[in-house]
Enzyme design. Structure first.
Site, mmCIF file in Angstrom:
data_model
loop_
_atom_site.group_PDB
_atom_site.id
_atom_site.type_symbol
_atom_site.label_atom_id
_atom_site.label_comp_id
_atom_site.label_asym_id
_atom_site.label_seq_id
_atom_site.Cartn_x
_atom_site.Cartn_y
_atom_site.Cartn_z
ATOM 1 N N ASP A 69 0.833 -1.201 0.000
ATOM 2 C CA ASP A 69 0.000 0.000 0.000
ATOM 3 C C ASP A 69 0.873 1.260 0.000
ATOM 4 O O ASP A 69 2.083 1.204 0.283
ATOM 5 C CB ASP A 69 -0.885 -0.035 1.260
ATOM 6 N N ASP B 178 -11.020 2.277 -3.127
ATOM 7 C CA ASP B 178 -11.606 1.905 -1.835
ATOM 8 C C ASP B 178 -13.125 1.956 -1.906
ATOM 9 O O ASP B 178 -13.801 1.617 -0.934
ATOM 10 C CB ASP B 178 -11.107 2.844 -0.732
HETATM 11 C C1 DGJ Z 1 -5.933 1.876 1.786
HETATM 12 C C2 DGJ Z 1 -6.308 0.678 0.971
HETATM 13 O O1 DGJ Z 1 -6.848 1.081 -0.248
HETATM 14 C C3 DGJ Z 1 -7.286 -0.177 1.772
HETATM 15 O O2 DGJ Z 1 -7.695 -1.272 1.003
HETATM 16 C C4 DGJ Z 1 -6.653 -0.608 3.055
HETATM 17 O O3 DGJ Z 1 -5.590 -1.500 2.802
HETATM 18 C C5 DGJ Z 1 -6.171 0.592 3.836
HETATM 19 N N1 DGJ Z 1 -5.341 1.458 3.027
HETATM 20 C C6 DGJ Z 1 -5.408 0.169 5.054
HETATM 21 O O4 DGJ Z 1 -4.863 1.231 5.717
#
Ligand code: DGJ
Length: 716
Positions: A459, A528
């Site tokens: 990430d 997300d």
């Molecule tokens: C952002 C990501 O897009 C999510 O899927 C998740 O992993 C969060 N970060 C975790 O902090």
């Protein structure tokens, strides 16, 4: 004085070259070609780019515009390269010296060497073609032997030139949880720029892709269009300049914003590749070209199956412990997934990661939440027949962490100003080799200590602001470039040691999705926003440039008014996964999901490896219809999503594509919810490919709810 001999030699070389006319240089693929010619004054011109043409026509071609426009001499438009020599002279004159073409398997490369007759500067234009896929790339390799560094203020990967009546640009803009919104507009005179200055997570506002359609907007099946991107996980820039004669120059490259580059003598500056494909049959063909190229060459494990996973992010966020996770493994087993992916929140002891304010950088398991460590989790998930994977955000640090305290000089921040946070965190100074070692070691330690770890989610939750590298000192203008190069160095080390491990690229939603990174990653996280309805559009948007096996699509509890079937059908058009609590699932929901995963595993070779045809756009109708067809044209999967139920809707037949007209196919609606039967009039009917592609299927959705269908279309 000193330069006289070099100049004299160069003039002589030019005279010699003038005497011999250089034959056109052909850069070609199955259906398209670019013709470069060398003008009387040894400039390399792009004389043609478009549909493949025959030799006699190529021989007749002359004129054109410089393939790699320089600054400081007669060119008055945006240059591909601008260099200031160490005597302060800001001009560059690139003349043809030689070229050669090589073939390596199915890939062809052509290098064209150009030199400045006055300064010891050379640029090689390196073209690559993947003929079968109709994909081209171009990059520039810049070197010099001046006494001191030269300053580069522009260093594009390449340019494309067009002469058309009109130009239509399709771009995809976005933001967190609303990625890849498609807009198509005519280009007017002047300069339009699609770019990012974000440093990290660079696709956050602007997706790194475009379509350029000539003379009129292209649709899925008609129109001449070019799809372009840049293989670079950093600041990018595409400029489209329409001049006073309606000629268009497209320049692609690293964004030179705040990035003057001081190139030392004999150092090589290699730009990233600008990648482009040409289609005479609209955007659909351009996408299929890129999909094939991506699977064959540009994405890690592009031809291999992907695992169906259960992620715990939306189910628990950072609030979990070992027992809760083991419960979730049981749920994963019940659903029938292949892998459990533990997300954010598992690490930090002095600064436990219980929310997004603390702990980033302290990559050891939190002893309260996970007293038996990661190894125990791997074992427990494997006992239930699941592989185990884990989340990391290795480029970042929270000020509340041991890492921050131990290494304040490992962080990008201005020395004399307040720190500026994004999601309470700062970016590590990856340009520092010690930080690169740290990031590599973070991954390596996890995998060495837990050799059966089967998956990583990488990430990156913030872009750069107030960025200053303690390591680069007076070379701050190299930061954006060096950061991306350093990221690649780390990824290269990881891939040398772990060549096959599946890793998902994620950047706080879809902030990173580019082919510079995808050669190290197997899939990416598009957004997300996992609401099924929103995902129809988001996944549709990404499908223009990425194949289905790279687009992670999870069934979640967002989109509560949509049925589980709808959300599952949407996730099935990409790499299916789950991120959902199943405690309130009914027995039918479990049965449905079990069957859906089995069905997906059966049909995913067609979805993930087949050709995609976008049949009805959700931007144009109140439904989306798309299909995937395998290479033999024997098996096809069609998805329909009814996005906006309205009384006004009148839906006509959907004509299929990509089938064999001579074959007979049976249509079967699949992925039905337990206890329901298909009431679709086309279910179980048989038609020839000819019928399906000319007359089409009457699958008009009915009713007043958001619904979906999946049809399997199999040659008998
Ligand atoms: C952002 C990501 O897009 C999510 O899927 C998740 O992993 C969060 N970060 C975790 O902090």
């Amino acid at each position: 004085m000193i330069r006289f001999p070099a100049l004299a030699l160069a003039v002589l070389t030019c005279i010699q070259l003038q005497a011999q006319r250089i034959a056109p240089i052909l850069i070609e693929t199955k259906n398209a070609c670019m013709v470069l010619t060398v003008s009387g004054n040894q400039r390399v011109l792009q004389s043609y780019f478009g549909k493949k043409i025959d030799r006699p026509s190529i021989e007749k071609i002359s004129g054109g515009r410089e393939a790699y426009l320089t600054a400081g001499m007669e060119n008055q438009f945006e240059p591909a390269i601008r260099m200031v020599h160490n005597d302060g002279n800001p001009s560059l004159d690139l003349r043809y010296v030689s070229h050669n073409t090589r073939q390596d398997g199915k890939v062809i490369t052509t290098d064209i060497l150009m030199k400045d007759p006055v300064y010891p500067v050379e640029v090689t234009l390196h073209y690559t073609t993947w003929p079968e896929e109709d994909v081209f790339s171009c990059q520039a390799i810049i070197r010099h032997q001046e006494k001191k560094p030269v300053m580069l203020t522009q260093y594009a990967s390449g340019m494309l030139h067009f002469n058309a009546d009109q130009y239509w640009l399709t771009q995809f803009h976005g933001d967190w949880a609303r990625e890849v919104n498609m807009v198509e507009e005519p280009l007017t005179h002047g300069i339009k720029s699609l770019e990012s200055k974000l440093g990290t997570r660079t696709n956050f506002y602007q997706t790194q892709f475009y379509f350029l359609s000539l003379n009129r907007p292209s649709d899925e099946n008609t129109g001449e269009t070019i799809a372009g991107t840049l293989n670079w996980t950093g600041n990018f820039q595409f400029t489209f300049e329409v001049d006073q004669r309606n000629a268009l120059r497209v320049r692609s490259g690293i964004n030179p914003y705040a990035s003057e580059y001081y190139l030392a003598p004999n150092e090589t500056f290699t730009t990233p590749e600008m990648v482009f494909t040409w289609s005479g049959q609209g955007k659909g063909q351009a996408s299929r070209n890129l999909h094939r190229w991506a699977r064959n060459y540009a994405v890690l494990n592009g031809k291999e199956d992907r695992m169906v996973l259960l992620n715990n992010w939306e189910a628990t966020y950072t609030k979990f412990d070992e027992n809760r996770l083991v419960e979730l493994f049981d749920e994963g087993k019940k659903l029938g997934v292949d892998l459990f992916l533990l997300d954010d929140g598992w690490f930090g002891n002095n600064h436990p990661r219980n929310d997004d304010k603390t702990g980033l950088g302290d990559w050891e398991p939190n002893k309260t939440k996970l007293p038996h460590g990661i190894g125990y989790l791997v074992e427990e998930s494997e006992k239930r027949g699941l592989h185990f994977g884990i989340w990391l955000e290795p480029e970042m640090v929270n000020p509340k962490s041991d890492l921050y305290k131990a290494h304040p000089d490992w962080i990008l921040k201005l020395p004399n100003r307040e720190e500026n946070y994004g999601r309470n965190q700062l970016v590590l100074d990856l340009t520092n080799p010690r930080v690169q070692d740290f990031v590599f070691k973070t991954v390596d330690d996890l995998l060495t200590q837990n050799p059966r770890l089967a998956y990583i989610k990488w990430d990156c939750n913030r872009s750069m602001t107030n960025a200053y590298s303690p390591f680069l000192k007076e070379k701050q203008s190299h930061l954006y470039i060096e950061y991306t190069r350093s990221l690649y160095k780390v990824l290269e080390r990881i891939r040398t040691k772990y060549p096959k491990l599946p890793i998902m690229l994620c950047a706080g939603g879809g902030g990173r999705a580019d082919y510079g990174a995808m050669k190290y990653f197997t899939e990416f996280w598009p957004s997300d926003n996992t609401d099924g309805l929103e995902r129809v559009f988001i996944q549709w948007g990404y499908s223009y440039f990425f194949p289905a096996n790279t687009i992670s699509a999870h069934v979640t509890s967002m989109g509560k008014n949509q049925t589980l079937k709808f959300r599952t059908d949407v996730a099935m058009m990409g790499r299916l996964g789950y991120d959902i609590r199943t405690n309130n699932f009914t027995p039918q929901d479990i049965e449905f999901t079990n069957n859906a995963i089995k069905t997906y595993k059966r049909i995913s070779p067609v979805i993930q490896q087949g050709d995609q045809f976008r049949l009805v756009s959700p931007y144009e109708e109140d439904r989306a219809v798309l299909m995937y067809v395998n290479e033999q044209k024997t098996s096809s999967i069609l998805f329909q999503y009814f996005t906006t139920p309205r009384r006004k809707n009148i839906f006509t037949n959907v004509r299929l594509q990509g089938l064999d007209p001579g074959k007979t196919y049976r249509i079967r609606e699949i992925n039905l919810y337990p206890g329901t039967k298909s009431n679709n009039p086309e279910n179980d009917k048989q038609y020839t490919g000819e019928y399906l592609m000319s007359i089409g299927l009457n699958i008009a959705p009915r009713g007043f709810a958001v619904t979906s269908n999946v049809f399997e279309i199999i040659a008998e």
